[in-house]
Design a protein around this motif. Structure first.
Motif, PDB file in Angstrom:
ATOM      1  N   VAL A 290       0.855  -1.179   0.000  1.00  0.00           N
ATOM      2  CA  VAL A 290       0.000   0.000   0.000  1.00  0.00           C
ATOM      3  C   VAL A 290       0.894   1.232   0.000  1.00  0.00           C
ATOM      4  N   TRP A 291       0.676   2.117  -0.962  1.00  0.00           N
ATOM      5  CA  TRP A 291       1.362   3.394  -0.979  1.00  0.00           C
ATOM      6  C   TRP A 291       0.378   4.441  -0.476  1.00  0.00           C
ATOM      7  N   VAL A 292       0.717   5.125   0.582  1.00  0.00           N
ATOM      8  CA  VAL A 292      -0.190   6.090   1.204  1.00  0.00           C
ATOM      9  C   VAL A 292       0.121   7.487   0.668  1.00  0.00           C
ATOM     10  N   GLY A 293      -0.851   8.089  -0.020  1.00  0.00           N
ATOM     11  CA  GLY A 293      -0.679   9.425  -0.578  1.00  0.00           C
ATOM     12  C   GLY A 293      -0.206   9.395  -2.009  1.00  0.00           C
ATOM     13  N   SER A 294       0.908   8.710  -2.296  1.00  0.00           N
ATOM     14  CA  SER A 294       1.409   8.653  -3.668  1.00  0.00           C
ATOM     15  C   SER A 294       2.355   7.481  -3.837  1.00  0.00           C
ATOM     16  N   ALA A 295       2.460   7.025  -5.074  1.00  0.00           N
ATOM     17  CA  ALA A 295       3.427   5.985  -5.440  1.00  0.00           C
ATOM     18  C   ALA A 295       4.477   6.623  -6.327  1.00  0.00           C
ATOM     19  N   PRO A 296       5.750   6.428  -6.030  1.00  0.00           N
ATOM     20  CA  PRO A 296       6.805   7.087  -6.815  1.00  0.00           C
ATOM     21  C   PRO A 296       6.897   6.547  -8.234  1.00  0.00           C
ATOM     22  N   ALA A 297       7.318   7.396  -9.149  1.00  0.00           N
ATOM     23  CA  ALA A 297       7.547   6.960 -10.524  1.00  0.00           C
ATOM     24  C   ALA A 297       8.543   5.810 -10.518  1.00  0.00           C
ATOM     25  N   GLY A 298       8.294   4.843 -11.387  1.00  0.00           N
ATOM     26  CA  GLY A 298       9.110   3.636 -11.411  1.00  0.00           C
ATOM     27  C   GLY A 298       8.439   2.485 -10.680  1.00  0.00           C
ATOM     28  N   THR A 299       7.306   2.768 -10.042  1.00  0.00           N
ATOM     29  CA  THR A 299       6.583   1.746  -9.288  1.00  0.00           C
ATOM     30  C   THR A 299       5.733   0.894 -10.225  1.00  0.00           C
ATOM     31  N   THR A 300       5.737  -0.408  -9.998  1.00  0.00           N
ATOM     32  CA  THR A 300       4.792  -1.315 -10.650  1.00  0.00           C
ATOM     33  C   THR A 300       3.746  -1.718  -9.624  1.00  0.00           C
ATOM     34  N   ILE A 301       2.493  -1.404  -9.904  1.00  0.00           N
ATOM     35  CA  ILE A 301       1.395  -1.732  -8.995  1.00  0.00           C
ATOM     36  C   ILE A 301       0.842  -3.076  -9.435  1.00  0.00           C
ATOM     37  N   ALA A 302       1.140  -4.102  -8.672  1.00  0.00           N
ATOM     38  CA  ALA A 302       0.774  -5.473  -9.015  1.00  0.00           C
ATOM     39  C   ALA A 302      -0.643  -5.781  -8.535  1.00  0.00           C
TER      40      ALA A 302
ATOM     41  N   GLY B 216      -3.620  -6.578  -6.438  1.00  0.00           N
ATOM     42  CA  GLY B 216      -3.785  -6.509  -4.989  1.00  0.00           C
ATOM     43  C   GLY B 216      -3.135  -5.301  -4.358  1.00  0.00           C
ATOM     44  N   ASP B 217      -2.177  -4.675  -5.050  1.00  0.00           N
ATOM     45  CA  ASP B 217      -1.544  -3.466  -4.519  1.00  0.00           C
ATOM     46  C   ASP B 217      -2.498  -2.282  -4.642  1.00  0.00           C
ATOM     47  N   GLN B 218      -2.257  -1.255  -3.837  1.00  0.00           N
ATOM     48  CA  GLN B 218      -3.114  -0.085  -3.908  1.00  0.00           C
ATOM     49  C   GLN B 218      -2.364   1.180  -3.520  1.00  0.00           C
ATOM     50  N   VAL B 219      -2.871   2.304  -4.044  1.00  0.00           N
ATOM     51  CA  VAL B 219      -2.415   3.638  -3.661  1.00  0.00           C
ATOM     52  C   VAL B 219      -3.618   4.325  -3.038  1.00  0.00           C
ATOM     53  N   THR B 220      -3.454   4.900  -1.836  1.00  0.00           N
ATOM     54  CA  THR B 220      -4.590   5.491  -1.139  1.00  0.00           C
ATOM     55  C   THR B 220      -4.385   6.994  -0.938  1.00  0.00           C
TER      56      THR B 220
ATOM     57  N   GLY C  60      10.795  16.782 -18.838  1.00  0.00           N
ATOM     58  CA  GLY C  60      10.841  16.547 -17.399  1.00  0.00           C
ATOM     59  C   GLY C  60      10.193  15.235 -17.033  1.00  0.00           C
ATOM     60  N   GLN C  61      10.859  14.451 -16.215  1.00  0.00           N
ATOM     61  CA  GLN C  61      10.346  13.146 -15.830  1.00  0.00           C
ATOM     62  C   GLN C  61       9.204  13.271 -14.827  1.00  0.00           C
ATOM     63  N   SER C  62       8.287  12.314 -14.926  1.00  0.00           N
ATOM     64  CA  SER C  62       7.258  12.237 -13.891  1.00  0.00           C
ATOM     65  C   SER C  62       7.881  11.675 -12.617  1.00  0.00           C
ATOM     66  N   THR C  63       7.297  12.058 -11.475  1.00  0.00           N
ATOM     67  CA  THR C  63       7.900  11.685 -10.185  1.00  0.00           C
ATOM     68  C   THR C  63       6.997  10.846  -9.298  1.00  0.00           C
ATOM     69  N   ALA C  64       5.664  10.966  -9.451  1.00  0.00           N
ATOM     70  CA  ALA C  64       4.779  10.220  -8.560  1.00  0.00           C
ATOM     71  C   ALA C  64       3.361  10.201  -9.098  1.00  0.00           C
ATOM     72  N   LEU C  65       2.609   9.169  -8.696  1.00  0.00           N
ATOM     73  CA  LEU C  65       1.166   9.099  -8.920  1.00  0.00           C
ATOM     74  C   LEU C  65       0.497   9.358  -7.580  1.00  0.00           C
ATOM     75  N   LYS C  66      -0.330  10.384  -7.528  1.00  0.00           N
ATOM     76  CA  LYS C  66      -0.895  10.850  -6.262  1.00  0.00           C
ATOM     77  C   LYS C  66      -2.407  10.606  -6.233  1.00  0.00           C
ATOM     78  N   VAL C  67      -2.912  10.145  -5.083  1.00  0.00           N
ATOM     79  CA  VAL C  67      -4.351  10.067  -4.825  1.00  0.00           C
ATOM     80  C   VAL C  67      -4.650  11.083  -3.730  1.00  0.00           C
ATOM     81  N   ARG C  68      -5.455  12.088  -4.072  1.00  0.00           N
ATOM     82  CA  ARG C  68      -5.668  13.203  -3.162  1.00  0.00           C
ATOM     83  C   ARG C  68      -6.829  12.953  -2.194  1.00  0.00           C
ATOM     84  N   ALA C  69      -6.991  13.882  -1.257  1.00  0.00           N
ATOM     85  CA  ALA C  69      -8.004  13.753  -0.208  1.00  0.00           C
ATOM     86  C   ALA C  69      -9.422  13.908  -0.725  1.00  0.00           C
ATOM     87  N   ASP C  70      -9.595  14.420  -1.961  1.00  0.00           N
ATOM     88  CA  ASP C  70     -10.931  14.594  -2.528  1.00  0.00           C
ATOM     89  C   ASP C  70     -11.235  13.568  -3.617  1.00  0.00           C
ATOM     90  N   GLY C  71     -10.387  12.559  -3.752  1.00  0.00           N
ATOM     91  CA  GLY C  71     -10.618  11.503  -4.732  1.00  0.00           C
ATOM     92  C   GLY C  71     -10.003  11.759  -6.084  1.00  0.00           C
TER      93      GLY C  71
END
Length: 403
Positions: free
Chosen positions: A48-60, A62-66, A131-142
């Motif tokens: 589980v990545w809380v808030g954001s998953a860094p660029a380069g992450t593979t979300i397999a 069952g994995d989640q970003v919250t 410019g490279q991307s750095t993270a995938l973010k899930v915000r507090a408002d969805g």
């Protein structure tokens, strides 16, 4: 693996985020972006990545970003679908890539989010630029965003406008009426529940100073802001005092009001006094929205009104005190329809089975003007509602409030 807003934890430890993983696995069906997204039980959650998953992450699978407090959850499901769930497991967005078990989501450094399986790309969301991307973010408002530093390079405007009874709204969560972010309801981390319109506070519970407080929508109908005292006992800070209303829905509306509906789908509490014109049927269910792109071949292509999916024979009411200015039977497109004028505003209700008023008749809020139907170019029982202000089409949900 750690970033400023992200911490990876193993699934068993991540269950402390409101006990959310088990419930998420329950199969659900929802309409997402015009497509039917069927959720499936994901594989055993691994990260589980809380808030954001860094660029380069593979979300397999069952994995989640919250979101920071875990109320909005982006899950890579075992069926290949990447799905964002909101409060109460409401589906807010889906990649629509189900049927590809074993697929993964890749947060690339190349300013792209890809769904792939066995090296084959199934879907992509990307932005050109340097410019490279750095993270995938899930915000507090969805909402979700692919970031390059602080810059948003891909943005998803997902939102949740309603919460069903039996659920909680945790501190730090923001509900929105629509994608514009103009009308919000924020359970702040200090314990204050605040409604804003256009960035201005229009209502609040005045329960600040209680970090960790939360909102509970009780199945008996009450909405309560709770905190805990020094002994960890629950203490109510504010209540809607609607404990006899039954299980319903809290809705952040595009008309600028926040309304609690009871078991009968009628208003039992609202943050602001209800004035103006009313929705022509009892109920809050919407099937087609104003401005929806109905695809090539539809005339007009973009939906001119909003649809209420109700059974044939449902009572259709006047929206207020006005005058019936048109009644038409057997129109090729609208079927049977009625137009009522309220000052500078007209409300058209169409696809009716029966018209119960005459042109020139004076009506009021409680006047039944028709019965709903399935006439004209209608693909199923519903009431089509169009609103014009000074002759110009406007969004009905921005003018009419639910009864």
């Amino acid at each position: 693996m750690t970033t400023n807003h992200s911490t990876v934890v193993r699934a068993r430890r991540s269950l402390r985020f409101a006990g959310l993983l088990t419930a998420l696995a329950v199969a659900a069906t929802a309409l997402v972006a015009g497509d039917l997204a069927v959720t499936a039980r994901p594989a055993s959650a691994s990260a589980v990545w809380v808030g954001s998953a860094p660029a380069g992450t593979t979300i397999a699978p069952g994995d989640q970003v919250t979101s920071p407090n875990g109320q909005f959850r982006l899950i890579m499901q075992g069926d290949g679908n990447l799905v964002e769930y909101g409060i109460g497991n409401q589906v807010l967005w889906a990649s629509n890539t189900s049927g590809a078990p074993g697929a993964v989501a890749v947060v690339g450094k190349n300013r792209a989010l890809d769904i792939t399986r066995n090296g084959k790309r199934l879907a992509r969301w990307a932005s050109a630029g340097t410019g490279q991307s750095t993270a995938l973010k899930v915000r507090a408002d969805g909402t979700m965003a692919l970031l390059a530093g602080k810059k948003v390079v891909v943005n998803w405007t997902n939102f949740q406008d309603r919460v069903l009874s039996g659920n909680r709204i945790l501190g730090g969560t923001v509900l929105r009426s629509d994608t514009s972010a103009t009308r919000t309801l924020n359970m702040r981390t200090d314990g204050n529940l605040v409604q804003k319109q256009g960035g201005r506070v229009v209502w609040q519970t005045r329960t600040g100073g209680h970090p960790g407080a939360w909102v509970e929508l009780q199945k008996k109908g009450n909405m309560v802001v709770w905190t805990r005292d020094a002994s960890r006992k629950k203490v109510a800070l504010w209540s809607s005092r609607t404990s006899t209303a039954g299980s319903g829905t809290l809705l952040v509306q595009v008309d600028g009001n926040v309304v609690l509906y009871g078991a009968k789908d009628t208003r039992v509490w609202s943050s602001r006094p209800v004035t103006g014109l009313a929705w022509p049927v009892n109920g809050t269910k919407i099937s087609g929205r104003y401005g929806d792109d109905r695809g090539a071949g539809h005339v007009p292509r973009y939906h001119q009104g909003t649809d209420a999916p109700v059974a044939v024979g449902t009572a259709v009411y006047s929206s207020g005190s006005g005058t019936v200015t048109k009644t038409v039977a057997n129109d090729a497109a609208y079927g049977n329809y009625v137009v009522v004028t309220y000052g500078l505003t007209t409300v058209l209700t169409a696809h009716l089975s029966k018209i119960e008023v005459k042109k020139g008749q004076i009506v009021k809020l409680s006047t039944e003007i028709a019965k709903s139907g399935n006439t004209g170019q209608s693909t199923g029982p519903h009431v089509h509602v169009e609103v014009r202000r000074n002759g110009t089409l406007v969004d009905p949900l921005g003018t009419l409030h639910f009864r």
